[in-house]
Design a protein around this motif. Structure first.
Motif, PDB file in Angstrom:
ATOM      1  N   GLY A 157       5.472  12.755  -7.538  1.00  8.29           N
ATOM      2  CA  GLY A 157       6.468  13.790  -7.292  1.00  8.29           C
ATOM      3  C   GLY A 157       6.946  13.850  -5.861  1.00  8.29           C
ATOM      4  N   ALA A 158       6.418  12.987  -5.019  1.00 10.26           N
ATOM      5  CA  ALA A 158       6.749  13.026  -3.591  1.00 10.26           C
ATOM      6  C   ALA A 158       7.798  11.990  -3.233  1.00 10.26           C
ATOM      7  CB  ALA A 158       5.495  12.779  -2.755  1.00 10.26           C
ATOM      8  N   THR A 159       8.585  12.288  -2.211  1.00  8.88           N
ATOM      9  CA  THR A 159       9.410  11.280  -1.553  1.00  8.88           C
ATOM     10  C   THR A 159       8.520  10.565  -0.543  1.00  8.88           C
ATOM     11  OG1 THR A 159      11.433  12.579  -1.814  1.00  8.88           O
ATOM     12  CG2 THR A 159      11.431  10.864  -0.117  1.00  8.88           C
ATOM     13  N   VAL A 160       8.434   9.242  -0.652  1.00  5.79           N
ATOM     14  CA  VAL A 160       7.526   8.453   0.182  1.00  5.79           C
ATOM     15  C   VAL A 160       8.349   7.516   1.057  1.00  5.79           C
ATOM     16  CG1 VAL A 160       5.617   6.815   0.198  1.00  5.79           C
ATOM     17  CG2 VAL A 160       5.716   8.598  -1.565  1.00  5.79           C
ATOM     18  N   TYR A 161       8.093   7.570   2.360  1.00  2.65           N
ATOM     19  CA  TYR A 161       8.796   6.726   3.331  1.00  2.65           C
ATOM     20  C   TYR A 161       7.833   5.654   3.830  1.00  2.65           C
ATOM     21  CZ  TYR A 161      11.660  10.965   3.466  1.00  2.65           C
ATOM     22  OH  TYR A 161      12.423  12.060   3.131  1.00  2.65           O
ATOM     23  N   LEU A 219       0.823  -1.209   0.000  1.00  6.42           N
ATOM     24  CA  LEU A 219       0.000   0.000   0.000  1.00  6.42           C
ATOM     25  C   LEU A 219       0.857   1.259   0.000  1.00  6.42           C
ATOM     26  CD1 LEU A 219      -2.777  -1.249   2.433  1.00  6.42           C
ATOM     27  CD2 LEU A 219      -2.789  -1.226  -0.061  1.00  6.42           C
ATOM     28  N   THR A 220       2.078   1.158   0.483  1.00  4.05           N
ATOM     29  CA  THR A 220       2.994   2.296   0.389  1.00  4.05           C
ATOM     30  C   THR A 220       3.263   2.621  -1.072  1.00  4.05           C
ATOM     31  OG1 THR A 220       4.044   1.333   2.349  1.00  4.05           O
ATOM     32  CG2 THR A 220       5.109   3.257   1.368  1.00  4.05           C
ATOM     33  N   ALA A 249       3.006   6.125  -3.510  1.00  3.43           N
ATOM     34  CA  ALA A 249       4.008   6.606  -4.467  1.00  3.43           C
ATOM     35  C   ALA A 249       3.400   6.775  -5.858  1.00  3.43           C
ATOM     36  CB  ALA A 249       5.184   5.639  -4.518  1.00  3.43           C
ATOM     37  N   GLU A 250       2.459   5.910  -6.216  1.00  4.63           N
ATOM     38  CA  GLU A 250       1.788   6.034  -7.517  1.00  4.63           C
ATOM     39  C   GLU A 250       0.836   7.231  -7.541  1.00  4.63           C
ATOM     40  OE1 GLU A 250      -0.100   2.294  -7.872  1.00  4.63           O
ATOM     41  OE2 GLU A 250       1.772   1.183  -8.226  1.00  4.63           O
TER      42      GLU A 250
END
Length: 255
Positions: free
Chosen positions: A53-57, A43-44, A48-49
């Protein structure tokens, strides 16, 4: 003792609340997003999808879960880390902080809400979902078996951590300048397979219980619990009906 394959056995039932939570997160173009309790990272990757444009942790306290999440290719903007849900510190303030069915493992939600809000940027959104079925027959029966003389002494320290009411979450977050949308949903899952409710609990609720027992005692515990669950949740040809209530909170921080 997190087992990624056991946890994902009921993948569809577990991921549905995530999408219902995410549908209420109205953020166009965040730059930093985090998923606390990311598990296997499926789900993370959705985050991201949605926000390429984001950095996803993706953060999880389980080494096994993070290792599983890292096994598949991921865009450079997606990062998986081992970290405690309350203590993990993002490198910069977050625009969106999501947690799906994880925060109930963390004690003291009054303090937790303060720590989560402190990780946010102005106008950021905090969105989380927690189970709220701690009074269901499944959990009452787990407690019943835990209290048997054979298990009671060893399992006494393994305590449940029930979540707060919607009103409490609203009060805690509004007191920190958040505008809160909160609701509760009860799902009727039709679980496939034999001993379906036991298999569901093996992926989550029973994890700390079995971790505290030796191998022989684990088997004895499951032999006591299994028949009780089968009586409480009769199976049908179409599956085992299993009611499950969850609480949802989406809160936006003011400037």
């Amino acid at each position: 003792m997190w087992d990624p394959s056991q946890y994902t056995r009921f993948r569809d039932e577990r991921k549905r609340p995530f999408f219902e939570l995410l549908s209420r997160v109205d953020v166009a173009a965040p730059t930093h997003v985090a998923d606390l309790g990311c598990g296997t990272g499926d789900l993370t990757r959705v985050l991201a999808e949605r926000w390429p444009g984001a950095t996803v942790y993706g953060v999880d306290s389980s080494v096994e879960m993070v290792e599983e999440a890292r096994r598949r290719p991921a865009p450079g903007s997606l990062r998986f880390e081992v970290g405690e849900l309350a203590g993990w510190a993002p490198p910069v303030p977050l625009d969106v902080l999501v947690s799906n069915a994880a925060l109930h493992w963390v004690p003291d939600h009054a303090a937790l809400m303060a720590r989560l809000v402190a990780k946010l940027s102005p106008n950021a959104v905090l969105a989380f979902q927690v189970p709220a079925n701690f009074d269901a027959p499944s959990h009452r029966l787990v407690d019943e078996v835990k209290a048997l003389p054979r298990f009671a002494r060893v399992l006494e320290p393994v305590r449940r951590r029930p979540v707060e009411t919607l009103e409490t979450y609203e009060s805690l977050l509004a007191g920190r300048g958040m505008t809160v949308d909160a609701w509760e949903t009860t799902y009727l899952h039709l679980l496939p397979g034999e001993d379906a409710v036991l298999q569901w609990l093996l992926g989550t609720t029973l994890r700390p219980v079995l971790a505290a027992l030796g191998e022989a005692e684990r088997q004895a515990f499951l032999e006591e619990l299994g028949p009780r669950l089968r009586d409480a949740y009769p199976a049908h040809a179409r599956g085992t009906p299993f009611l499950f209530t969850r609480r949802f909170v989406v809160a936006r921080r003011g400037t």
